[in-house]
Design an enzyme around this catalytic site. Structure first.
Site, PDB file in Angstrom:
ATOM      1  N   GLY A 120     -21.510  51.941 -53.259  1.00 37.55           N
ATOM      2  CA  GLY A 120     -20.940  52.015 -51.907  1.00 37.55           C
ATOM      3  C   GLY A 120     -20.602  53.471 -51.580  1.00 37.55           C
ATOM      4  O   GLY A 120     -20.929  53.980 -50.498  1.00 37.55           O
ATOM      5  N   HIS A 121     -19.961  54.161 -52.549  1.00 39.99           N
ATOM      6  CA  HIS A 121     -19.578  55.562 -52.322  1.00 39.99           C
ATOM      7  C   HIS A 121     -20.800  56.470 -52.271  1.00 39.99           C
ATOM      8  O   HIS A 121     -20.890  57.358 -51.417  1.00 39.99           O
ATOM      9  CB  HIS A 121     -18.660  56.048 -53.459  1.00 39.99           C
ATOM     10  CG  HIS A 121     -17.391  55.282 -53.585  1.00 39.99           C
ATOM     11  ND1 HIS A 121     -17.142  54.453 -54.651  1.00 39.99           N
ATOM     12  CD2 HIS A 121     -16.311  55.204 -52.778  1.00 39.99           C
ATOM     13  CE1 HIS A 121     -15.944  53.911 -54.519  1.00 39.99           C
ATOM     14  NE2 HIS A 121     -15.421  54.335 -53.384  1.00 39.99           N
ATOM     15  N   GLN A 162      -0.530  54.083 -50.180  1.00 39.73           N
ATOM     16  CA  GLN A 162      -1.154  52.912 -49.566  1.00 39.73           C
ATOM     17  C   GLN A 162      -1.074  51.655 -50.432  1.00 39.73           C
ATOM     18  O   GLN A 162      -1.683  50.652 -50.104  1.00 39.73           O
ATOM     19  CB  GLN A 162      -2.600  53.217 -49.162  1.00 39.73           C
ATOM     20  CG  GLN A 162      -3.578  53.445 -50.283  1.00 39.73           C
ATOM     21  CD  GLN A 162      -4.909  53.989 -49.770  1.00 39.73           C
ATOM     22  OE1 GLN A 162      -5.027  55.156 -49.401  1.00 39.73           O
ATOM     23  NE2 GLN A 162      -5.925  53.145 -49.749  1.00 39.73           N
ATOM     24  N   GLY A 201     -17.037  53.439 -45.388  1.00 42.68           N
ATOM     25  CA  GLY A 201     -17.791  52.193 -45.511  1.00 42.68           C
ATOM     26  C   GLY A 201     -17.177  51.109 -44.631  1.00 42.68           C
ATOM     27  O   GLY A 201     -15.948  50.999 -44.520  1.00 42.68           O
ATOM     28  N   LYS A 261     -17.047  48.083 -45.251  1.00 47.52           N
ATOM     29  CA  LYS A 261     -16.399  46.998 -45.984  1.00 47.52           C
ATOM     30  C   LYS A 261     -14.918  46.963 -45.591  1.00 47.52           C
ATOM     31  O   LYS A 261     -14.333  45.915 -45.435  1.00 47.52           O
ATOM     32  CB  LYS A 261     -16.537  47.175 -47.494  1.00 47.52           C
ATOM     33  CG  LYS A 261     -15.947  45.987 -48.219  1.00 47.52           C
ATOM     34  CD  LYS A 261     -16.468  45.863 -49.604  1.00 47.52           C
ATOM     35  CE  LYS A 261     -15.500  46.468 -50.605  1.00 47.52           C
ATOM     36  NZ  LYS A 261     -14.143  45.931 -50.542  1.00 47.52           N
ATOM     37  N   ASP A 262     -14.345  48.150 -45.431  1.00 46.52           N
ATOM     38  CA  ASP A 262     -12.970  48.238 -44.952  1.00 46.52           C
ATOM     39  C   ASP A 262     -13.013  48.479 -43.447  1.00 46.52           C
ATOM     40  O   ASP A 262     -12.635  49.552 -42.961  1.00 46.52           O
ATOM     41  CB  ASP A 262     -12.229  49.368 -45.671  1.00 46.52           C
ATOM     42  CG  ASP A 262     -12.080  49.073 -47.147  1.00 46.52           C
ATOM     43  OD1 ASP A 262     -11.658  47.957 -47.485  1.00 46.52           O
ATOM     44  OD2 ASP A 262     -12.419  49.942 -47.974  1.00 46.52           O
ATOM     45  N   GLN A 268      -9.861  49.508 -41.816  1.00 49.00           N
ATOM     46  CA  GLN A 268      -9.572  50.919 -42.093  1.00 49.00           C
ATOM     47  C   GLN A 268     -10.338  51.819 -41.114  1.00 49.00           C
ATOM     48  O   GLN A 268      -9.791  52.777 -40.573  1.00 49.00           O
ATOM     49  CB  GLN A 268      -9.955  51.237 -43.538  1.00 49.00           C
ATOM     50  CG  GLN A 268      -9.875  52.701 -43.906  1.00 49.00           C
ATOM     51  CD  GLN A 268      -9.943  52.933 -45.398  1.00 49.00           C
ATOM     52  OE1 GLN A 268      -8.948  52.821 -46.094  1.00 49.00           O
ATOM     53  NE2 GLN A 268     -11.110  53.269 -45.904  1.00 49.00           N
TER      54      GLN A 268
HETATM   55  O1  PAF Z   1     -11.133  53.632 -48.692  1.00 50.91           O
HETATM   56  C1  PAF Z   1     -10.511  54.274 -49.573  1.00 50.91           C
HETATM   57  O2  PAF Z   1     -10.956  54.450 -50.682  1.00 50.91           O
HETATM   58  C2  PAF Z   1      -9.136  54.825 -49.236  1.00 50.91           C
HETATM   59  O3  PAF Z   1      -8.414  53.965 -48.414  1.00 50.91           O
HETATM   60  C3  PAF Z   1      -9.193  56.244 -48.625  1.00 50.91           C
HETATM   61  C4  PAF Z   1      -9.891  56.250 -47.291  1.00 50.91           C
HETATM   62  C5  PAF Z   1      -9.892  57.184 -49.588  1.00 50.91           C
HETATM   63  C6  PAF Z   1      -7.772  56.755 -48.408  1.00 50.91           C
HETATM   64  O4  PAF Z   1      -7.060  56.791 -49.588  1.00 50.91           O
END
Ligand code: PAF
Length: 287
Positions: A36-37, A61, A147, A149-150, A153
């Site tokens: 994904g990354h 978070q 991504g 997926k979130d 976010q």
């Molecule tokens: O999606 C993530 O991995 C985290 O929420 C992020 C955007 C790196 C913020 O810590």
């Protein structure tokens, strides 16, 4: 690949790249990298001169009963994967420098957070918004890759850059999936073998939901029921199934605009999320 851990050094490097006329593509992560990354890095490589990735497990978070201490970490492996993926600069800051004890400001997100993961994780998106704004001020990117997926976010970060006039283009990228459809996630390693088999029902149910909408189903509650019935067959416990407007994340009755169908299922040691976005153009004409 350069590895930078000091905030000042990262800012100096970013300014140096800007002076050279290079654009910066930024992939923020919490590490334990997976495809994904690396798909985000690939996209950034195509669009930007320099690719910066951050690895920072952001304590802000995580709620008090969440998995901050247990969150998987392996910086050596992350370094290798980042290098192979084509990252130019890996930014790996220390928590004490990111959050000094005497810091005075934390962001509060007011909209798009009272539903989906925001509802069951109070304060989570305040932590995400705070760290993302900090990272943007440090890395000074032209574009940042997230991504879908979130998807919540992404919606929150889009709101953040609009509200604070942050000159960063947010690039939402498609969910990367395993062969059976399971969305890739650092948390998948916590699934037992039988849970892993069942977990593909998350994406199966979303595919069915999208098919039903494309075939003319306009009732959000019927779509919700269809997904719930499929997820009830798994060993996991449904946390939520929602059909909402996107990116506004408001409840809807009739499906006649861009929408998201989003699910979260709690397995024994991992809570998995997945979603599908259906755009207005995919809904049959006349609906
Ligand atoms: O999606 C993530 O991995 C985290 O929420 C992020 C955007 C790196 C913020 O810590």
């Amino acid at each position: 690949m350069k590895i930078i851990s000091s905030i000042k050094d990262m800012q100096l490097e970013a300014k140096k790249q800007m002076k050279r006329g290079n654009t910066i593509g930024f992939v923020p992560t919490m590490g334990f990298l997976h495809e994904g990354h690396t798909s985000l890095v690939k996209r950034a490589r195509e669009e930007d001169d320099i690719v910066v990735m951050s690895v920072f497990v952001n304590p802000l978070q995580f709620g008090p009963n969440e998995d901050f201490d247990r969150y998987p970490r392996d910086i050596k492996r992350d370094e290798e994967l980042a290098r192979e993926a084509g990252v130019d600069i890996l930014f790996y800051p220390h928590v004490r420098e990111m959050y000094p004890e005497d810091r005075t400001t934390t962001l509060t997100v007011n909209k798009r957070v009272d539903t989906l993961c925001g509802e069951s994780r109070p304060g989570h998106f305040d932590g995400v918004a705070t760290v993302v704004l900090k990272l943007f001020q440090i890395v000074l990117p032209d574009r940042a890759y997230f991504g879908l997926k979130d998807a919540q976010q992404v919606a929150v970060i889009k709101g953040l850059v609009e509200d604070f006039n942050v000159p960063v283009e947010i690039v939402p990228c498609p969910i990367v999936r395993e062969v059976d459809g399971l969305a890739k996630s650092s948390r998948n390693v916590y699934l037992t073998p039988s849970e892993r088999t069942d977990a593909s029902e998350l994406s199966n149910s979303l595919v069915r939901a999208k098919e039903a909408i494309r075939s003319g189903e306009t009732s959000a509650s019927k779509i919700k029921r269809l997904v719930e019935e499929m997820l009830q067959q798994t060993v996991g416990e449904i946390d939520y199934v929602e059909v909402l407007s996107y990116p506004g994340l408001k409840p809807i009755e009739a499906i006649d605009e861009d929408i998201i169908v989003a699910v979260a299922v709690q397995f024994s040691a991992a809570r998995l999320i997945d979603n599908v976005i259906v755009t207005r153009s995919e809904i049959p004409i006349g609906v």
